[in-house]
Design a protein around this motif. Structure first.
Motif, PDB file in Angstrom:
ATOM      1  N   TYR A 164       0.820  -1.215   0.000  1.00  7.00           N
ATOM      2  CA  TYR A 164       0.000   0.000   0.000  1.00  7.00           C
ATOM      3  C   TYR A 164       0.855   1.267   0.000  1.00  7.00           C
ATOM      4  O   TYR A 164       0.602   2.213  -0.742  1.00  7.00           O
ATOM      5  CB  TYR A 164      -0.979  -0.010   1.172  1.00  7.00           C
ATOM      6  CG  TYR A 164      -2.033  -1.079   1.009  1.00  7.00           C
ATOM      7  CD1 TYR A 164      -3.098  -0.896   0.140  1.00  7.00           C
ATOM      8  CD2 TYR A 164      -1.943  -2.279   1.705  1.00  7.00           C
ATOM      9  CE1 TYR A 164      -4.063  -1.879  -0.033  1.00  7.00           C
ATOM     10  CE2 TYR A 164      -2.899  -3.273   1.537  1.00  7.00           C
ATOM     11  CZ  TYR A 164      -3.955  -3.064   0.668  1.00  7.00           C
ATOM     12  OH  TYR A 164      -4.892  -4.038   0.493  1.00  7.00           O
ATOM     13  N   GLN A 166       3.893   1.586  -1.098  1.00  7.56           N
ATOM     14  CA  GLN A 166       4.583   1.732  -2.385  1.00  7.56           C
ATOM     15  C   GLN A 166       3.632   2.266  -3.453  1.00  7.56           C
ATOM     16  O   GLN A 166       4.014   3.127  -4.261  1.00  7.56           O
ATOM     17  CB  GLN A 166       5.122   0.373  -2.826  1.00  7.56           C
ATOM     18  CG  GLN A 166       6.092  -0.207  -1.815  1.00  7.56           C
ATOM     19  CD  GLN A 166       7.004  -1.242  -2.452  1.00  7.56           C
ATOM     20  OE1 GLN A 166       7.517  -1.013  -3.555  1.00  7.56           O
ATOM     21  NE2 GLN A 166       7.213  -2.344  -1.773  1.00  7.56           N
ATOM     22  N   LEU A 167       2.403   1.736  -3.453  1.00  4.90           N
ATOM     23  CA  LEU A 167       1.426   2.193  -4.444  1.00  4.90           C
ATOM     24  C   LEU A 167       1.168   3.689  -4.291  1.00  4.90           C
ATOM     25  O   LEU A 167       0.976   4.394  -5.282  1.00  4.90           O
ATOM     26  CB  LEU A 167       0.110   1.404  -4.292  1.00  4.90           C
ATOM     27  CG  LEU A 167       0.140  -0.030  -4.807  1.00  4.90           C
ATOM     28  CD1 LEU A 167      -1.000  -0.852  -4.213  1.00  4.90           C
ATOM     29  CD2 LEU A 167       0.064  -0.060  -6.347  1.00  4.90           C
ATOM     30  N   TYR A 168       1.187   4.168  -3.049  1.00  4.44           N
ATOM     31  CA  TYR A 168       0.862   5.578  -2.791  1.00  4.44           C
ATOM     32  C   TYR A 168       1.783   6.519  -3.578  1.00  4.44           C
ATOM     33  O   TYR A 168       1.376   7.598  -4.001  1.00  4.44           O
ATOM     34  CB  TYR A 168       0.945   5.866  -1.290  1.00  4.44           C
ATOM     35  CG  TYR A 168       0.438   7.239  -0.911  1.00  4.44           C
ATOM     36  CD1 TYR A 168      -0.929   7.496  -0.799  1.00  4.44           C
ATOM     37  CD2 TYR A 168       1.329   8.295  -0.689  1.00  4.44           C
ATOM     38  CE1 TYR A 168      -1.404   8.751  -0.472  1.00  4.44           C
ATOM     39  CE2 TYR A 168       0.862   9.561  -0.353  1.00  4.44           C
ATOM     40  CZ  TYR A 168      -0.504   9.783  -0.251  1.00  4.44           C
ATOM     41  OH  TYR A 168      -0.976  11.036   0.077  1.00  4.44           O
ATOM     42  N   ILE A 205      -7.097  -2.824  -4.514  1.00  7.98           N
ATOM     43  CA  ILE A 205      -5.825  -2.603  -3.818  1.00  7.98           C
ATOM     44  C   ILE A 205      -5.196  -1.284  -4.272  1.00  7.98           C
ATOM     45  O   ILE A 205      -4.720  -0.487  -3.453  1.00  7.98           O
ATOM     46  CB  ILE A 205      -4.858  -3.783  -4.081  1.00  7.98           C
ATOM     47  CG1 ILE A 205      -5.361  -5.040  -3.367  1.00  7.98           C
ATOM     48  CG2 ILE A 205      -3.434  -3.443  -3.646  1.00  7.98           C
ATOM     49  CD1 ILE A 205      -4.683  -6.325  -3.834  1.00  7.98           C
ATOM     50  N   GLY A 209      -4.440   1.826  -1.996  1.00 10.72           N
ATOM     51  CA  GLY A 209      -3.056   2.274  -1.859  1.00 10.72           C
ATOM     52  C   GLY A 209      -2.902   3.745  -2.235  1.00 10.72           C
ATOM     53  O   GLY A 209      -2.182   4.493  -1.589  1.00 10.72           O
ATOM     54  N   LYS A 268      -9.912   1.467   3.692  1.00 10.28           N
ATOM     55  CA  LYS A 268      -9.584   2.880   3.455  1.00 10.28           C
ATOM     56  C   LYS A 268     -10.836   3.716   3.201  1.00 10.28           C
ATOM     57  O   LYS A 268     -10.728   4.893   2.858  1.00 10.28           O
ATOM     58  CB  LYS A 268      -8.609   2.992   2.275  1.00 10.28           C
ATOM     59  CG  LYS A 268      -7.200   2.494   2.586  1.00 10.28           C
ATOM     60  CD  LYS A 268      -6.410   3.511   3.402  1.00 10.28           C
ATOM     61  CE  LYS A 268      -5.147   2.954   4.037  1.00 10.28           C
ATOM     62  NZ  LYS A 268      -4.142   2.497   3.087  1.00 10.28           N
TER      63      LYS A 268
END
Lengths: 451, 451
Positions: A164, A166-168, A205, A209, A268
């Motif tokens: 999560y 990293q995706l941000y 996901i 993220g 989230k």
């Protein structure tokens, strides 16, 4: 920013790609696109993923697989040609397929995962090229680059918590990002596919993220209906539904959105919108954390078949501290999860999915129950369906149970089991498999009478 | 042969003894009589057993207890005088009381048990003397002589399996045998009383041990009613009811026959007849192993208050193998038995009697649930009543649930919980304590409409 996911039927042909392109470019908030592999163009068509599985099977069986490979390439060729994209795109697809076969020939499970994942992976590249060509600058982002870190068991990926964060970081990118659904990369740098929910789960996901403002899930239906539209002529369209309601319905047989795919967005609190690629102007169905209650507390009716009930009888069972625990321990010993455990003072039943008692488990469990629990009787009742009436706040509303049971009685459906009380969102009726559709229809008629 | 048991109100006075005498002598099959202590003669009267408890309390507190002792003797004196029995009977009663006080002064628990048991014990002697005098040769048989072997914990006797074989030998006796109810003797030769069910349980054990053709239980009601007669003006009289139905009703609040007292006769399949000492010619209610089904599957409606529900919520709970087992293990660790465990896919509730969470158990359990089960939410809902609709074969009958829920909805009762499915004999509704009586009345009206 919005994360937008398109299912296989939304990407089955060049015409569908054009619709998707218009949807993405029409809203500058649509910054991340998650794609499935090209799906069916017509009823008897074969999905690209199934073509890839056939290819993998032939490679694994050491058969000549060139035709199967060309069938896959042909699906993309049709799209690339229609969209007038560069030849190089297609060449790259064919080359990547051959590379993957060469790389993973030694490992059947990994080969299968890598080829299955190709459907989404190559489609994302085509989509990025198409969006860029039509004036919406876009980049293909591999799950590896995106940071989609998953566990390493082939075909059974689970997202790792660090994914999560990293995706941000993708939020910093300015162009539209196209990410293939259905798989991630393990720390060992293997391609690993998700077991269920396919691209839905990737989209969820990614939306979680990126802390997106919305996760738009484009499919081929105008909305989520209150009942299986194959069963009822004019099913009620749901405008808004909560995560809990969606999860109960998805769990109980609604195919529109896999319940496991909801978890990331629930955590989230990212709202989800189910929309139709073919009618993008329709509002679709919103899935949200809280909703304003309707007059009618019921939102949907679902059913699922293939359950069985293990029924135990023992006089004075309810006086025996530890009986229930011991029974559940026997089931746990075989790795079995159960659905419900209705009980009377001298009886207890455990409802579970029929396939859970396969491979000798049934015999071992019955033997242990007889030997260790000293019951008077134990029997198994098969062919049960669970019919769920779902809606927030039902538990606080007088008369829902009455309306539901009256509808079932009027239709001549014998209720074998009722479970109501723990969840405020659902009421469960156990009926004969063969009565499941009738039960759903009569309940739908009761709660959503034809106008 | 029949075993006949008479309750306290059937033996409260000389007039009542005369009725009992006529009942016993009118049927030569009535060969064994089990008696309670003299009960109340009028509403504000004190039962002999309560007089004996007061006596025991005074002895234990080292107070002057002569008046209390004379109060007990006076109860028997009235009966002995009325029946014109010999003075020696009364003298013997007083002497035995003094002997027991002397024997057990050093042990409070044993003293209490021995004095409590005196009520039945001395009454049996009076009954034997009376029957013999009126032409029905009869002997008092002490539980010791009868072979009524029980466990040794004061006030908590449980019958030992070998008792049944010993009791069977009483079949050889030719005269009528009068056995006091409520207690047995341990292997250590102590008098030990039963915790619940009093003389009912003795009668049931004796009937089972003797393999009687019938166990007649004489009380002060004409029959078992389908509902608490204090709640409803014209309660339905039950002609015949099965063991299972009786047990469900007894468990759920019917005071007429303690559920634990049924076990011995159930095992030996001895039919039970509940009759009225004051109207012995009425048929009463038969309790049998199997009955011919009525048109209406419902036999009775009962309710019991004082329950609570521990409610747990956790996303994806149903996927977690071992969750239910772990929860029940935490309860078992505190010695708690539960009634029901309704569950949804992300919820589970455990229903139990409120008093089970006393003495710090609530706090310890909630702490363990939070720490070990990692739930999102756990809360306790109090003041619940369980309303039971009881009848064999209900599960196979379409429309019972519908009728019941409609009756509750019409009365404005919110159903907090429904548990139906494991027992073929009952359907349970959880409602607010304050709605319990209303729920019972409306269900009775629905299933037994006024003629």
């Amino acid at each position: 920013m919005k994360v937008v996911k398109f299912g296989g039927s939304s990407l089955a042909s060049g015409e569908q790609f054009e619709k998707v392109g218009r949807i993405v470019s029409s809203d500058p908030d649509r910054r991340v696109v998650v794609v499935s592999a090209p799906g069916k163009r017509f009823d008897e068509d074969i999905k690209t993923t199934d073509l890839l599985i056939r290819l993998a099977d032939q490679v694994i069986a050491n058969e000549v697989y060139e035709d199967a490979l060309q069938d896959v390439v042909a699906r993309y060729a049709e799209i690339v040609t229609y969209l007038e994209l560069e030849e190089a795109v297609l060449k790259d697809i064919e080359q990547k397929l051959r590379e993957r076969i060469d790389t993973y020939r030694h490992d059947d499970d990994r080969l299968m995962d890598a080829l299955k994942a190709s459907g989404e992976n190559e489609n994302a590249k085509v989509m990025a090229a198409y969006l860029t060509k039509t004036g919406t600058p876009a980049s293909y982002v591999s799950p590896d680059e995106a940071g989609m870190l998953v566990t390493d068991e082939p075909g059974n990926a689970r997202i790792l918590p660090e994914a999560y964060g990293q995706l941000y970081r993708l939020r910093q990118r300015k162009e539209v990002l196209v990410i293939p659904g259905f798989f991630g990369y393990s720390k060992e740098n293997n391609i690993v596919t998700f077991p269920r929910g396919g691209s839905d789960i990737t989209g969820s996901i990614v939306a979680a993220g990126l802390e997106a403002s919305m996760y738009e899930n484009f499919t081929d239906v105008d909305s989520v209906y209150s009942v299986n539209p194959n069963l009822v002529e004019h099913p009620h369209e749901m405008k808004e539904i909560t995560y809990r309601e969606m999860r109960e319905l998805a769990y109980s047989g609604f195919g529109v959105f896999h319940d496991e795919a909801l978890l990331p967005v629930v955590e989230k609190k990212v709202p989800v919108c189910i929309k139709n690629t073919n009618h993008p102007d329709l509002p679709g169905t919103m899935i949200v954390a809280e909703r304003i209650p309707d007059e009618v507390p019921v939102q949907g009716i679902a059913s699922d078949t293939g359950f069985l009930s293990i029924n135990l009888t023992k006089y004075l069972m309810n006086r025996e501290v530890g009986f229930g625990r011991h029974l559940l321990e026997i089931l746990e010993g075989e790795g079995i999860s159960f659905e419900h455990t209705p009980s009377g003072i001298d009886n207890m039943s455990v409802i579970l999915r029929e396939e859970q008692l396969e491979n000798g488990k049934e015999e071992r469990i019955l033997t242990r129950i007889r030997q260790e629990l000293n019951v008077e009787d134990v029997n198994i009742e098969r062919n049960l369906a669970m019919v769920m009436v779902v809606g927030e706040g039902m538990a606080r509303t007088v008369g829902v149970a009455s309306k539901a049971t009256a509808a079932l009685a009027d239709a001549g459906v014998n209720i074998k089991m009722i479970n109501q009380g723990s969840s405020e969102t659902s009421m469960m009726f156990g009926v004969d498999d063969q009565h499941a559709d009738l039960a759903v229809k009569s309940l739908h008629q009761a709660f959503f009478p034809d106008k």
